[in-house]
Scaffold this motif. Structure first.
Motif, short mmCIF file in Angstrom:
data_model
loop_
_atom_site.label_atom_id
_atom_site.label_comp_id
_atom_site.label_asym_id
_atom_site.label_seq_id
_atom_site.Cartn_x
_atom_site.Cartn_y
_atom_site.Cartn_z
N ARG A 1 36.38 37.06 51.97
CA ARG A 1 35.94 37.28 50.60
C ARG A 1 34.58 37.96 50.62
NH1 ARG A 1 33.18 35.83 46.54
NH2 ARG A 1 34.24 35.90 44.58
N LEU B 1 39.24 30.60 41.62
CA LEU B 1 38.55 31.88 41.54
C LEU B 1 38.16 32.47 42.89
CD1 LEU B 1 37.70 34.00 39.45
CD2 LEU B 1 35.45 32.91 39.41
N VAL C 1 41.37 33.93 44.51
CA VAL C 1 42.10 35.02 43.84
C VAL C 1 41.24 36.25 43.58
CG1 VAL C 1 43.75 33.40 42.81
CG2 VAL C 1 41.78 34.17 41.47
N THR C 2 39.96 36.17 43.90
CA THR C 2 39.08 37.34 43.74
C THR C 2 38.37 37.66 45.06
OG1 THR C 2 37.27 35.94 42.93
CG2 THR C 2 38.66 36.99 41.26
N ILE D 1 34.87 42.73 41.23
CA ILE D 1 35.55 43.25 40.05
C ILE D 1 34.60 44.21 39.36
CG2 ILE D 1 36.55 42.67 37.81
CD1 ILE D 1 37.30 39.93 39.03
N LEU E 1 44.39 43.75 37.51
CA LEU E 1 44.25 42.33 37.83
C LEU E 1 45.61 41.66 37.74
CD1 LEU E 1 41.07 41.50 35.72
CD2 LEU E 1 41.16 41.81 38.19
N SER E 2 45.85 40.69 38.61
CA SER E 2 47.09 39.93 38.54
C SER E 2 47.00 38.90 37.41
CB SER E 2 47.34 39.20 39.87
OG SER E 2 46.41 38.13 40.01
N GLN F 1 44.72 36.14 38.55
CA GLN F 1 43.30 36.50 38.45
C GLN F 1 42.83 36.40 37.01
OE1 GLN F 1 43.78 40.33 40.39
NE2 GLN F 1 42.32 39.72 41.99
N CYS F 2 43.62 36.92 36.07
CA CYS F 2 43.26 36.84 34.65
C CYS F 2 43.17 35.39 34.20
CB CYS F 2 44.27 37.60 33.80
SG CYS F 2 44.20 39.38 34.01
N SER G 1 42.54 32.72 35.99
CA SER G 1 41.38 32.07 36.58
C SER G 1 40.09 32.54 35.91
CB SER G 1 41.33 32.35 38.08
OG SER G 1 40.28 31.62 38.69
N LEU G 2 39.98 33.82 35.62
CA LEU G 2 38.80 34.34 34.94
C LEU G 2 38.67 33.73 33.54
CD1 LEU G 2 39.08 38.07 36.03
CD2 LEU G 2 37.22 36.50 36.65
#
Length: 160
Positions: free
Chosen positions: A8, A103, A106-107, A111, A124-125, A128-129, A131-132
């Motif tokens: 990451r 988060l 998945v990130t 971004i 974005l998957s 991801q959306c 989680s954000l």
């Protein structure tokens, strides 16, 4: 570690979303990781509106002191029926907390912030959306104060 064990990495600048799980997201007073404090707060039982409010303020005290939470309190305590309130605290809110905690996984990449007048694309998957959005609901995003007050995403919180 990101999805699939990928390393990451993130960027903490005016051109990328400053994520709550970034190692650079620290408290000014003592340099402590905000993400660690957030994860600890969210691991406690959240059974009432007051629990949720106290949880959010425990890691957002610097910006959250201005938040009133009236709209959220009104929704939960006035508009939800007792069974809806029970379902929110027993099922919905734990699901939001679980999505928020994903988060860092998945990130794995920064971004980018799309800016007016500059070309760019963002994909974005759904995870991801989700989680954000969960992190936005839980007010975990750092407040970004830029010189001149321009640019960047709007602050996320419960001012009403």
């Amino acid at each position: 570690q990101g999805m699939g064990g990928a390393q990451r990495w993130d960027k903490w600048d005016d051109f990328h979303l400053r994520l709550p799980c970034s190692p650079k997201n620290v408290f000014r007073r003592d340099g402590q990781s905000r993400w660690t404090v957030i994860q600890t707060a969210l691991s406690r039982p959240l059974l009432t509106f007051d629990d949720l409010r106290a949880c959010i303020l425990s890691y957002s005290a610097e910006s959250g002191s201005q938040w009133r939470f009236r709209a959220l309190r009104n929704l939960i305590e006035e508009h939800f029926s007792p069974s809806e309130r029970e379902a929110f605290f027993a099922t919905t809110l734990p699901g939001i907390v679980q999505l928020a905690s994903l988060l860092p996984e998945v990130t794995p990449r920064p971004i980018p912030l799309l800016q007016e007048g500059r070309g760019g694309a963002l994909s974005l998957s759904q995870l991801q959306c989700a989680s954000l959005l969960a992190n936005a609901f839980l007010c975990t995003f750092p407040v970004v104060r830029r010189r001149g007050g321009e640019g960047g995403p709007p602050a996320v919180g419960f001012p009403y």
